[in-house]
Design an enzyme around this catalytic site. Structure first.
Site, mmCIF file in Angstrom:
data_model
loop_
_atom_site.group_PDB
_atom_site.id
_atom_site.type_symbol
_atom_site.label_atom_id
_atom_site.label_comp_id
_atom_site.label_asym_id
_atom_site.label_seq_id
_atom_site.Cartn_x
_atom_site.Cartn_y
_atom_site.Cartn_z
ATOM 1 N N ASP A 86 0.847 -1.201 0.000
ATOM 2 C CA ASP A 86 0.000 0.000 0.000
ATOM 3 C C ASP A 86 0.876 1.243 0.000
ATOM 4 O OD1 ASP A 86 0.654 -1.176 2.498
ATOM 5 O OD2 ASP A 86 -1.019 -0.237 3.519
ATOM 6 N N GLU B 143 12.127 0.643 7.684
ATOM 7 C CA GLU B 143 11.189 -0.278 7.027
ATOM 8 C C GLU B 143 11.468 -0.412 5.540
ATOM 9 O OE1 GLU B 143 7.141 0.996 6.724
ATOM 10 O OE2 GLU B 143 7.678 3.051 6.300
#
EC number: 3.2.1.28
Length: 583
Positions: A321, A514
């Protein structure tokens, strides 16, 4: 959203828009955390920089009381409460986010796990030791109030403590946890892994699937289905067959969720094949990104809003996403308003399910239930035939997402195109050679700092120039498992590149991220809906996996490999010649 535009959006969403609002159910029943006027007014006022902050805040009093007070306040201001009074209302009725969780040091954490001794480079060994320490920082345990008063929290209660990704992600996430568990098992923390597995299994028993993450607003969407693989990794380390026996039916229940709710029929060459897709038919903006979703809807005709919001949720279910992967084929493939996730049959999802079906077959055989083992062998064989017929492209040497509406493959590069190699879901023994040529032809081996998520620069976080740890693993381990020496050597070089990027950034910032920007020397990544997050669960897990696999060869100071195809051929010539010699 200034002036009239904001008022118009409010009126449309709460008044005129009710017709389309009713078309799909909300993401959960809570009129505070999932839908309703309170959520709308607070999120559209943008009291917080990140919409997720508000929906993560526990209530100070019962929800009925909060809603009653809000309704009276809203009526008194003609459903448009001034910002200052809205702020005061939230401060009085909500607690700061994170109050429901407490830090937790895993009981099975210990100094110096064995895998550290396999790492030859002293700097990398010291770094791995620091990453091993990070599990203690990322450990969380729920306070008992979450169990006794669940209605006051958006957090979904879990019995066992767990490891979180980090940063804004203070709850557990489904697919992240697989790579976290791989790292934990190397850190010899099998009890922590068992607790996390038990949490997921409990969620399947309650809801029929594993939600995207540990919040009520995530309940109606899942994430890439890796629960069966998590169980397999745990069993490999512990041989706890009794735990498998207790939970095998729950694993089957999770796969049933994908069969019943996410299956699509594809017709190719006169034959029908069943495959899976991401699909979340629930309405309204995502609560954790509410204002962004509402504003994005405002760029489209009102009748298209519900479809947009459902596609955004499906994109979140994919784990990607967001990405050009889900925009391609839309009216404006550079805009998120073109998202059409559910119209695509993804390679990675079907490879994950193919692998799960094989593992379930093995599990049932291990438990002596041959009829169930045969059922899953048959399901895997059917999926393998579907992957070959619908997603495999012989000329390119890779699998591609299939566009259901346009009836064609998406030929763009994504690391997910090689997931079947990683999942062992192929029948052609020459597939590794073809995949290697595909990477060369796509110029992917010329990137020195990691494998890019795509070659499209859209500003979305799952696109160029970002590189993500789990996608490195899909390609590296896919090649490493091949019998081909060339493929194994390229896997090592890709591992060396990724380790060096992570190590260099850690050396500068004392943090793991991340995602990484690989366009200019390797930096923390960017783009998407929020700032890059530190932590970071799956990044740490993948680094530990690579250090475990290649610890005797990886170095902290080697120049990054710039694998031009002709250089690659030269570098690999000795191993290629050896492979051609008579045995």
């Amino acid at each position: 959203m200034p002036g009239r535009t904001w008022e118009l959006c409010l009126l449309l969403l709460l008044g005129l828009g009710l017709r389309s609002q009713e078309a799909l159910p909300p993401p959960c029943e809570s009129e505070i955390y999932c839908h309703g006027e309170l959520l709308h007014q607070v999120q559209m006022a943008k009291l917080y920089q990140d919409d997720k902050q508000f929906v993560d805040m526990p209530l100070s009093v019962a929800p009925e009381q909060v809603l009653q007070t809000f309704t009276e306040l809203s009526r008194g201001h003609n459903h448009s409460i001034p910002r200052e009074q809205l702020q005061a209302f939230v401060q009085e009725h909500f607690q700061d986010k994170g109050q429901e969780l407490q830090p937790w040091t895993p009981a099975d954490w210990k100094d110096s796990p064995q895998f550290l001794q396999k790492i030859s480079d002293g700097k990398l060994r010291a770094w791995a030791g620091q990453l091993h320490q990070l599990w203690k920082k990322l450990g969380k345990k729920m306070k008992p109030e979450v169990l006794s008063h669940p209605e006051r929290f958006s957090l979904i209660y879990s019995d066992h403590p767990f490891i979180v990704p980090g940063g804004r992600f203070v709850e557990f996430y489904y697919w992240d946890s697989y790579w976290v568990m791989e790292g934990l098992l190397l850190s010899e923390m099998a009890e922590t892994v068992k607790g996390m597995l038990q949490n997921f299994l409990d969620l399947v028993k309650t809801y029929g699937h594993v939600p995207n993450g540990g919040r009520v607003y995530y309940l109606q969407r899942s994430q890439p289905p890796l629960l069966t693989l998590m169980m397999d990794r745990y069993l490999t380390h512990t041989n706890n067959t009794a735990f498998l026996q207790e939970n095998i039916e729950t694993l089957a229940l999770e796969l049933d969720f994908w069969t019943k709710n996410r299956t699509v029929s594809v017709s190719v060459g006169g034959k029908n094949y069943l495959l899976n897709r991401y699909y979340v038919p629930y309405g309204g903006p995502r609560p954790e990104s509410y204002s962004k979703d509402a504003e994005l809807a405002n760029t489209l005709p009102e009748g298209d809003w519900e479809a947009l919001w459902a596609e955004l949720k499906a994109g979140a279910e994919s784990g990607w996403d967001f990405s050009s992967r889900w925009l391609i084929g839309g009216p404006n493939p550079n805009s998120l308003s073109s998202i059409r996730t559910s119209k695509l049959v993804p390679v990675d999802l079907n490879a994950f399910l193919c692998q799960a079906e094989e593992l379930m077959s093995n599990f049932y055989s291990r438990l002596g239930n041959e009829s169930q083992a045969m059922k899953y062998r048959t399901l895997r064989a059917q999926r393998l035939a579907a992957l070959n017929a619908v997603l495999w492209d012989e000329e390119a040497g890779a699998w591609f997402d299939y566009d259901l509406e346009n009836k064609k493959k998406n030929g763009e590069f994504y690391p997910s195109n090689l997931t079947p190699l990683w999942a062992g879901c192929f029948s052609d023994s020459g597939v590794a050679d073809k995949a290697l040529k595909y990477l060369e032809d796509s110029q992917i081996l010329t990137y020195q700092y990691g494998i890019p998520t795509s070659l499209q620069k859209t500003g979305q976080q799952w696109d160029f120039p970002n590189a993500w740890a789990p996608l490195q693993d899909l390609v590296i381990r896919g090649l490493a498992k091949a019998a081909l020496p060339r493929a194994q050597e390229v896997a090592f070089q890709l591992a060396q590149n990724w380790i060096r990027t992570n190590f260099d950034v850690y050396s500068q910032k004392s943090a793991m991220y991340e995602k990484y920007d690989i366009s200019n020397g390797g930096q923390p990544g960017g783009g998407g809906e929020y700032e890059v997050q530190e932590g970071f669960g799956w990044t740490n897990g993948v680094v530990l996996m690579l250090l475990d696999r290649y610890g005797d060869r990886l170095t902290s100071g080697t120049q990054l490999a710039f694998l031009e195809p002709h250089c690659l051929a030269a570098a690999l010539l000795p191993s290629l010649l050896l492979s051609l010699l008579p045995q």
